[in-house]
Design a protein around this motif. Structure first.
Motif, PDB file in Angstrom:
ATOM      1  N   TRP A  85      26.648  48.973 -40.758  1.00  0.00           N
ATOM      2  CA  TRP A  85      25.429  49.758 -40.620  1.00  0.00           C
ATOM      3  C   TRP A  85      24.248  48.828 -40.809  1.00  0.00           C
ATOM      4  O   TRP A  85      24.234  47.989 -41.693  1.00  0.00           O
ATOM      5  N   GLY A  86      23.308  48.920 -39.935  1.00  0.00           N
ATOM      6  CA  GLY A  86      22.141  48.049 -39.986  1.00  0.00           C
ATOM      7  C   GLY A  86      22.245  46.877 -39.021  1.00  0.00           C
ATOM      8  O   GLY A  86      21.335  46.080 -38.924  1.00  0.00           O
ATOM      9  N   GLY A  87      23.373  46.770 -38.334  1.00  0.00           N
ATOM     10  CA  GLY A  87      23.494  45.754 -37.287  1.00  0.00           C
ATOM     11  C   GLY A  87      24.011  44.406 -37.724  1.00  0.00           C
ATOM     12  O   GLY A  87      23.921  43.437 -36.987  1.00  0.00           O
ATOM     13  N   ARG A  88      24.570  44.313 -38.920  1.00  0.00           N
ATOM     14  CA  ARG A  88      25.082  43.027 -39.398  1.00  0.00           C
ATOM     15  C   ARG A  88      26.513  42.809 -38.889  1.00  0.00           C
ATOM     16  O   ARG A  88      27.397  43.639 -39.120  1.00  0.00           O
ATOM     17  N   LEU A  89      26.739  41.669 -38.217  1.00  0.00           N
ATOM     18  CA  LEU A  89      28.070  41.314 -37.724  1.00  0.00           C
ATOM     19  C   LEU A  89      28.980  41.030 -38.909  1.00  0.00           C
ATOM     20  O   LEU A  89      28.659  40.196 -39.762  1.00  0.00           O
TER      21      LEU A  89
ATOM     22  N   TYR B 124      30.261  45.623 -36.300  1.00  0.00           N
ATOM     23  CA  TYR B 124      29.012  45.546 -37.034  1.00  0.00           C
ATOM     24  C   TYR B 124      28.970  46.599 -38.148  1.00  0.00           C
ATOM     25  O   TYR B 124      29.472  47.709 -37.987  1.00  0.00           O
TER      26      TYR B 124
ATOM     27  N   GLU C 255      33.354  42.620 -31.240  1.00  0.00           N
ATOM     28  CA  GLU C 255      32.546  42.370 -32.434  1.00  0.00           C
ATOM     29  C   GLU C 255      32.350  43.689 -33.178  1.00  0.00           C
ATOM     30  O   GLU C 255      32.101  44.729 -32.550  1.00  0.00           O
TER      31      GLU C 255
END
Length: 185
Positions: A64-68, A62, A60
């Motif tokens: 920046w900010g943790g969005r997949l 991602y 997976e």
């Protein structure tokens, strides 16, 4: 409650057949597998049925900010596991590829050699009343054999793990059935 009670399948009967890679199937589901001499039944199967497993690597990615934002799949593998209850020549050949059996004056002599890679075709035929499904695995291989009990308190059974190899178009297997619930529009 939504759904249709005719859709679930309880596979009450099953047979496993094996043959050389490239062996043709019978022309339709009403023709027995044994009408093609190259297909050989392994015999009685355990009441535990067959199971299919899937394994693959999933990466997976991602932002920046943790969005997949993306997923990559690789190393997909499928296997079928089934337990054979007969100690016959077909099962012997599957669990001991490259080994031999000769019979002289009623005495069988089995020469068991270190297994070599030996691909084959398989068909798992399942039945639920009048519904038949044939899962044709054009290329597979027995890659694992479970422990075999040799005792007076347990039946000698041969748990086979068959790895399914995809063809050049990434097709793993073909399912053929006469299930009216699965009819394409």
């Amino acid at each position: 409650m939504s759904g249709n009670i005719d859709n679930p399948r309880l596979w009450e009967g099953a047979d496993l057949y094996t043959g050389p890679v490239g062996t043709a199937l019978p022309t339709d589901l009403t023709v027995a597998m044994t009408t093609v001499p190259a297909w050989k039944a392994v015999g009685l199967l355990s009441e535990d049925g067959a199971s299919e497993s899937r394994d693959e690597d999933v990466n997976e990615f991602y932002a920046w900010g943790g969005r997949l934002v993306r997923t990559r799949r690789s190393k997909h593998k499928r296997q079928i596991k089934v337990t054979c209850l007969e100690d016959n020549l077909i099962v012997f050949g599957l669990i001991n590829p490259n080994s031999t059996v000769t019979t002289t004056t009623g005495v069988n002599h089995r020469v068991v050699k270190v297994p070599k890679s030996e691909k084959a075709s398989f068909v798992l035929e399942l039945t639920d009343g009048d519904i038949t499904r044939r899962r044709h695995i054009p290329t597979g291989e027995v890659v694992e054999v479970g422990e075999v009990s040799l005792s007076d308190s347990d039946i000698a059974a041969f748990e086979l793990t068959i790895t399914i190899y995809p063809d050049s178009a990434d097709v793993l297997y073909h399912d053929y059935d006469n299930d009216p619930q699965g009819t394409a529009a």
